[in-house]
Design an enzyme around this catalytic site. Structure first.
Site, short mmCIF file in Angstrom:
data_model
loop_
_atom_site.label_atom_id
_atom_site.label_comp_id
_atom_site.label_asym_id
_atom_site.label_seq_id
_atom_site.Cartn_x
_atom_site.Cartn_y
_atom_site.Cartn_z
CE LYS A 31 6.53 -26.51 17.69
NZ LYS A 31 6.38 -27.16 19.02
N GLY A 82 1.94 -29.10 23.60
CA GLY A 82 2.44 -29.48 24.91
C GLY A 82 3.24 -28.35 25.54
CG ASP A 112 10.96 -31.40 19.09
OD1 ASP A 112 10.44 -32.30 19.78
OD2 ASP A 112 10.94 -30.21 19.41
CD GLN A 147 6.95 -29.49 26.35
OE1 GLN A 147 6.28 -30.31 26.97
NE2 GLN A 147 6.87 -29.34 25.04
NE ARG A 176 6.90 -36.20 17.21
CZ ARG A 176 7.19 -34.93 17.46
NH1 ARG A 176 8.31 -34.62 18.10
NH2 ARG A 176 6.38 -33.97 17.07
NE ARG A 224 8.91 -31.03 15.89
CZ ARG A 224 9.05 -29.75 15.54
NH1 ARG A 224 9.34 -29.43 14.29
NH2 ARG A 224 8.89 -28.79 16.44
C1 S3P Z 1 10.06 -27.83 23.94
C2 S3P Z 1 10.66 -28.87 24.59
C3 S3P Z 1 10.68 -30.24 24.10
C4 S3P Z 1 10.26 -30.35 22.63
C5 S3P Z 1 9.09 -29.46 22.31
C6 S3P Z 1 9.40 -28.01 22.63
C7 S3P Z 1 10.08 -26.50 24.54
O1 S3P Z 1 9.79 -31.00 24.88
O2 S3P Z 1 9.94 -31.69 22.29
O3 S3P Z 1 8.76 -29.57 20.94
O4 S3P Z 1 9.81 -25.50 23.85
O5 S3P Z 1 10.41 -26.40 25.73
P1 S3P Z 1 10.29 -31.61 26.29
O6 S3P Z 1 10.88 -30.53 27.05
O7 S3P Z 1 9.08 -32.17 26.97
O8 S3P Z 1 11.27 -32.68 25.90
#
Ligand code: S3P
Length: 449
Positions: free
Chosen positions: A28, A101, A326, A176, A357, A402
């Site tokens: 993803k 997100g 995750d 992120q 979670r 999840r």
């Molecule tokens: C992700 C980063 C993670 C993860 C999310 C995907 C990404 O979040 O929980 O499912 O693709 O950068 P955080 O970076 O906020 O921890």
């Protein structure tokens, strides 16, 4: 445009051993990034193995709204004709990122240094999640954001007309946030520097290099220092998306707890910033072999052979959290079937995911007869052994894919069936979960118990 369609309950019950091959979908995180970098590159990026989950489809539509041309050629086979760094057009309507997100935060970063305005929203889960962690650093570039109280969506971002480069130390371990800053840095002159005290998934860095950006990474006492040279010409690429270790986690966990199981999960990314769950499972006594290690699409991958195993509870080191962030829902589900306690600390970030979670797992496990202890940033699952989980409850999946999948895994080994009130969120990340698990022989079906 987004949302999961109609909600429906799903139930998992004990049954025969699992066997066969589980070909889980594309990663993803990498799929989102392929869409976004493809949209910012010059020329046509071809993506194979793309995850066709709702989250990624929402990002693909968003890229069209910013001016890219996105085409589906066949299953997982997509192309994106990009507009070039700084070439995003102003979207004509609100950008709905659904449940994602990652989608909203990365796209906010990608548009924040272009002089356009965009308004973002999402589903009821996403509208509860904090965006200030992204808009704070984007403000340093000169972007402005106007959202609801607490930095919540809907939110309008006004991109900087004259962006300045930024040096930013991440206050939370978040890929992120790191990625939003790097993507914003693409259209700022000079060098944008991100310092991450704890390593988080590095797909953005890998892919930026692949598209031709200049990126230097140093490990120092402060953590990892990532320096991006702004305003590169990104050149369209072919991206082969490896299979998602966070999706693989579910069939792997199921095979470990259903007696007699023996399955193969091929081509799963073993990126060290993502593989903390597998390390933890091996420490718990899991029989997993990592066969045929190789490189695919710039990522290390392996075929996972998984056999049912007697598991023992462990203490998961807090510095491993980012590499399995995750995976705590499914880990806590199978920890209930291990002997002794599993202790998870340094996991405050779990409170701001698609759901809280820690709370979702704690309440659902308690309803199924498992004892939990919890604090703001930790929780402990008291394992009852392979035959010890009573089950029998219906659990709220809280718009969280999840959580839904974790409780369905639990139900495969609990004494009585486990139901989730809504299986529809699973389509955000793992649209083929139900047929894939059924194909292995798992007793998962739609409807209440
Ligand atoms: C992700 C980063 C993670 C993860 C999310 C995907 C990404 O979040 O929980 O499912 O693709 O950068 P955080 O970076 O906020 O921890």
């Amino acid at each position: 445009m987004s949302g999961h369609g109609q909600s429906f309950p799903m139930t998992a019950r004990r049954g025969a051993a699992l066997s066969g091959t589980a070909e889980v979908p594309g990663d993803k995180s990498i799929s989102h990034r392929a869409m976004i970098l493809g949209a910012l590159a010059v020329g046509e990026t071809r993506v194979t193995g793309l995850l066709e989950g709702q989250d990624v489809l929402d990002t693909a539509r968003a890229m069209e709204a910013f001016g890219a041309t996105v085409t589906r050629h066949g299953p997982g086979d997509w192309s994106v004709r990009g507009v070039g760094t700084g070439g995003f057009a102003e979207p004509a309507d609100v950008i709905d990122c659904g449940n994602s997100g990652t989608g909203v935060r990365l796209i906010m970063g990608a548009m924040a240094t272009t002089p356009i305005t965009a308004t973002f929203t999402g589903d009821a889960s996403l509208r509860k999640r904090p965006m200030g962690r992204v808009t704070d650093p984007l403000a340093l570039f000169g972007a402005r954001a106007f959202g609801r109280a607490g930095g919540r969506l809907p939110m309008t971002v006004v991109g900087a007309a004259d962006p300045v480069p930024v040096r930013y130390r991440l206050p939370v371990a978040s890929a992120q946030v790191k990625s939003a800053v790097l993507l914003a840095g693409l259209n700022a002159p000079g060098e944008t520097v991100v310092i991450e005290p704890e390593a988080t998934r590095d797909h953005t860095e890998r892919m930026l290099r692949g598209f031709g950006a200049h990126l230097a990474v140093e490990d120092g006492p402060e953590g990892r220092i990532i320096t991006l040279t702004g305003q590169p010409e990104l050149v369209a690429q072919s991206v082969a998306v490896p299979r998602d270790p966070s999706s693989a986690a579910f069939p792997v966990a199921a095979a470990l707890i259903v007696p007699g199981s023996d399955i193969l999960v091929p081509g799963v990314s073993q990126n060290p910033t993502r593989n903390g769950l597998f390390t933890t499972l091996v420490e718990m006594g899991a029989d997993i072999t990592f066969e045929n290690p190789r490189e695919e699409g710039g990522e290390p991958v392996a075929d996972l052979r998984v056999r049912a195993s007697a598991l023992t509870g462990v203490e998961v080191p807090p510095d491993r959290a980012a590499s399995m962030i995750d995976e705590y829902p499914v880990l806590s589900a199978i920890a209930a079937l291990a002997e002794g306690p599993t202790v998870m600390r340094g996991v405050k970030e779990l409170r701001v995911k698609e759901s809280d979670r820690i709370d979702a797992m704690a309440r659902g496990l308690e309803a199924n007869g498992v004892t939990i202890e919890e604090g703001e940033d930790w929780f402990i699952v008291h394992g009852l052994g392979p035959d010890g989980v009573p089950g029998g409850a219906t659990v709220a999946s809280r718009l969280d894919h999840r959580i839904a999948m974790a409780f369905l895994v639990l139900g495969l080994a609990a004494r009585a069936p486990v139901t989730v009130d809504d299986g529809s969120p699973i389509a955000t990340s793992f649209p083929v979960f139900e047929p894939l698990m059924q194909g292995l022989g798992a007793g998962i079906s739609r409807g209440a118990a």
